[in-house]
Design a protein around this motif. Sequence first.
Motif, PDB file in Angstrom:
ATOM      1  N   GLY A  13      27.060  37.835  49.417  1.00 51.81           N
ATOM      2  CA  GLY A  13      27.253  38.347  50.775  1.00 51.81           C
ATOM      3  C   GLY A  13      27.908  39.703  50.772  1.00 51.81           C
ATOM      4  N   THR A  14      27.173  40.683  51.273  1.00 53.59           N
ATOM      5  CA  THR A  14      27.650  42.058  51.359  1.00 53.59           C
ATOM      6  C   THR A  14      27.849  42.382  52.838  1.00 53.59           C
ATOM      7  N   PRO A  15      28.916  43.092  53.211  1.00 56.78           N
ATOM      8  CA  PRO A  15      29.130  43.372  54.640  1.00 56.78           C
ATOM      9  C   PRO A  15      27.956  44.117  55.263  1.00 56.78           C
ATOM     10  N   LEU A  16      27.696  43.792  56.505  1.00 60.57           N
ATOM     11  CA  LEU A  16      26.659  44.490  57.254  1.00 60.57           C
ATOM     12  C   LEU A  16      27.096  45.921  57.481  1.00 60.57           C
ATOM     13  N   SER A  17      26.124  46.774  57.709  1.00 57.00           N
ATOM     14  CA  SER A  17      26.455  48.166  57.962  1.00 57.00           C
ATOM     15  C   SER A  17      27.063  48.310  59.357  1.00 57.00           C
ATOM     16  N   ILE A  18      28.209  48.996  59.455  1.00 52.95           N
ATOM     17  CA  ILE A  18      28.799  49.240  60.780  1.00 52.95           C
ATOM     18  C   ILE A  18      28.961  50.734  61.030  1.00 52.95           C
ATOM     19  N   GLY A  19      28.265  51.554  60.284  1.00 52.37           N
ATOM     20  CA  GLY A  19      28.355  53.001  60.481  1.00 52.37           C
ATOM     21  C   GLY A  19      29.357  53.613  59.518  1.00 52.37           C
ATOM     22  N   GLY A  20      29.440  54.927  59.518  1.00 58.46           N
ATOM     23  CA  GLY A  20      30.376  55.597  58.621  1.00 58.46           C
ATOM     24  C   GLY A  20      29.846  55.650  57.200  1.00 58.46           C
ATOM     25  N   LEU A  21      30.759  55.593  56.241  1.00 53.71           N
ATOM     26  CA  LEU A  21      30.378  55.737  54.832  1.00 53.71           C
ATOM     27  C   LEU A  21      29.794  54.430  54.295  1.00 53.71           C
ATOM     28  N   VAL A  22      28.588  54.121  54.761  1.00 55.47           N
ATOM     29  CA  VAL A  22      27.977  52.821  54.494  1.00 55.47           C
ATOM     30  C   VAL A  22      27.981  52.455  53.013  1.00 55.47           C
ATOM     31  N   GLU A  23      27.558  53.408  52.164  1.00 54.75           N
ATOM     32  CA  GLU A  23      27.440  53.077  50.741  1.00 54.75           C
ATOM     33  C   GLU A  23      28.793  52.686  50.130  1.00 54.75           C
ATOM     34  N   GLU A  24      29.861  53.274  50.662  1.00 48.23           N
ATOM     35  CA  GLU A  24      31.187  53.027  50.102  1.00 48.23           C
ATOM     36  C   GLU A  24      31.672  51.590  50.327  1.00 48.23           C
ATOM     37  N   TYR A  25      31.363  51.032  51.485  1.00 50.97           N
ATOM     38  CA  TYR A  25      31.923  49.714  51.757  1.00 50.97           C
ATOM     39  C   TYR A  25      30.924  48.587  51.673  1.00 50.97           C
ATOM     40  N   ARG A  26      29.661  48.909  51.394  1.00 49.97           N
ATOM     41  CA  ARG A  26      28.689  47.827  51.307  1.00 49.97           C
ATOM     42  C   ARG A  26      28.785  47.131  49.957  1.00 49.97           C
ATOM     43  N   SER A  27      29.929  46.467  49.740  1.00 42.81           N
ATOM     44  CA  SER A  27      30.174  45.732  48.521  1.00 42.81           C
ATOM     45  C   SER A  27      30.947  44.484  48.921  1.00 42.81           C
ATOM     46  N   PRO A  28      30.700  43.363  48.228  1.00 47.68           N
ATOM     47  CA  PRO A  28      31.404  42.134  48.605  1.00 47.68           C
ATOM     48  C   PRO A  28      32.931  42.233  48.541  1.00 47.68           C
ATOM     49  N   VAL A  29      33.481  43.188  47.768  1.00 49.87           N
ATOM     50  CA  VAL A  29      34.948  43.344  47.732  1.00 49.87           C
ATOM     51  C   VAL A  29      35.491  43.644  49.123  1.00 49.87           C
ATOM     52  N   TYR A  30      34.691  44.333  49.947  1.00 50.60           N
ATOM     53  CA  TYR A  30      35.190  44.766  51.262  1.00 50.60           C
ATOM     54  C   TYR A  30      34.810  43.823  52.386  1.00 50.60           C
ATOM     55  N   ALA A  31      34.295  42.634  52.056  1.00 50.99           N
ATOM     56  CA  ALA A  31      33.846  41.705  53.097  1.00 50.99           C
ATOM     57  C   ALA A  31      34.957  41.420  54.105  1.00 50.99           C
ATOM     58  N   ALA A  32      36.146  41.074  53.602  1.00 51.40           N
ATOM     59  CA  ALA A  32      37.239  40.716  54.508  1.00 51.40           C
ATOM     60  C   ALA A  32      37.705  41.942  55.296  1.00 51.40           C
ATOM     61  N   ALA A  33      37.795  43.091  54.635  1.00 51.23           N
ATOM     62  CA  ALA A  33      38.273  44.297  55.315  1.00 51.23           C
ATOM     63  C   ALA A  33      37.327  44.703  56.449  1.00 51.23           C
ATOM     64  N   VAL A  34      36.024  44.671  56.185  1.00 53.54           N
ATOM     65  CA  VAL A  34      35.059  45.030  57.232  1.00 53.54           C
ATOM     66  C   VAL A  34      35.129  44.008  58.376  1.00 53.54           C
ATOM     67  N   GLY A  35      35.301  42.727  58.016  1.00 55.53           N
ATOM     68  CA  GLY A  35      35.434  41.685  59.036  1.00 55.53           C
ATOM     69  C   GLY A  35      36.646  41.918  59.928  1.00 55.53           C
ATOM     70  N   LEU A  36      37.741  42.393  59.339  1.00 57.59           N
ATOM     71  CA  LEU A  36      38.948  42.680  60.131  1.00 57.59           C
ATOM     72  C   LEU A  36      38.701  43.827  61.108  1.00 57.59           C
ATOM     73  N   VAL A  37      37.943  44.809  60.648  1.00 61.63           N
ATOM     74  CA  VAL A  37      37.614  45.936  61.534  1.00 61.63           C
ATOM     75  C   VAL A  37      36.780  45.434  62.718  1.00 61.63           C
ATOM     76  N   LEU A  38      35.797  44.581  62.424  1.00 61.25           N
ATOM     77  CA  LEU A  38      34.947  44.039  63.494  1.00 61.25           C
ATOM     78  C   LEU A  38      35.771  43.212  64.481  1.00 61.25           C
TER      79      LEU A  38
END
Length: 374
Positions: free
Chosen positions: A309-334
Amino acid sequence: MRKGVVVNIEATLRSIMTAIESAETMSGREVHTVWTGIGGSHIDGINSRGVVAVTGKGREIGASDIARVLEAARAVMIPMDRQILEVIPQSYIVDDQKGIRDPLDMMGVRLEAEVHIITCSGTSAQNLTKCVNRAGYLVNDLVLQSLAAGRSVLAAEEKELGVALVDLGGGTTELLVYSDGTPYSITTIPAGGEQVTRDISIIKGISFENAEKIKIDAGCCWEAMLEANDDVIIPGVGGRPPMRIPRAQILTIIQPRMEEIFRMVKEELDTLNLSRPLGGGIVLTGGGAQLLGVAELANQVFRMPVRVGTPLSIGGLVEEYRSPVYAAAVGLVLEGNDREGKAGSDRSGGTPPRESGQDGFHIKLLDWLKKEFF
Ligand SMILES: Nc1ncnc2c1ncn2[C@@H]1O[C@H](COP(=O)(O)OP(=O)(O)O)[C@@H](O)[C@H]1O
Ligand SMILES: [Mg+2]
């Protein structure tokens, strides 16, 4: 932090400052408040229910009845040293009709709610909040990390079919099961990527840092993915020359430990007595989900479809955060964006500007208070 608990306040607050400062630099925005993820072995989930009599006009269930029934459901005995993180409605019963998702505007006399209550250790929550405050930021709210990760990587369809999110972290592995679209259970397994690194470090007689580097650069847990004559260089210790060893040797260290972690997760899943199989299968996320061959190994252990599971794209530096390490961080932003949006529309129909004069004043005052008192 160790297994989700702050063990060194100074080090944790320095990490928070470094992370937020680099986020500020990259985004060109100033950060004052944060949505903070919380997780670890101290998290617990219990099922509870509440009942109320419908008071709405003409026995029509209104928003206040729903709020009251959820309030009733959260009134369970929890130990003094624990606090409630989330109350998740699972389903409602109106009179004798079960399995209702949203009872709003339905007719009834008696409204019952089934909820999943997630609690955490009070002192763990306080220490985490204290670190964020001392780093100079306010905590908007503590949010369960695995729920945040689920939010950014799971599809609505998977949650409906039933899915297990396996968040492979450093000190812990968290299992979050969705059934019929809502969170059904959450469990923490006290083992994670750090164990794998420690194994490599002990067996190869190298530092934890070097072992971590080898795991990330050359780690693999599925033999068919390695090519013949694939070698890795192990740095020499104490003046000894570096050593060249087959990558397959690293695999023989990593694979059994990963398999053990997956077996512990499977044991947990087996105890849940789910009413039907998980149609959405297994979704792996967290830093450990980047390991080469994890999905293949997990598929062999669980005998279910597995995906990373890789975070969905939410705009910005997509390539940088589209990694499973950032799943929780992207979820917190959402999550933060959603809740701030809602709060904003309740007041004025839009998110209030962050940098208004008054806000600025409050923030300066807070900065001063923080310096003086924390
Ligand atoms: N490419 C990789 N291959 C294998 N493991 C990795 C990789 N990248 C990160 N990890 C591991 O993931 C773990 C950290 O995951 P993360 O989700 O950031 O942790 P946590 O949620 O516990 O803070 C560490 O043990 C790290 O070694
Ligand atoms: Mg994580």
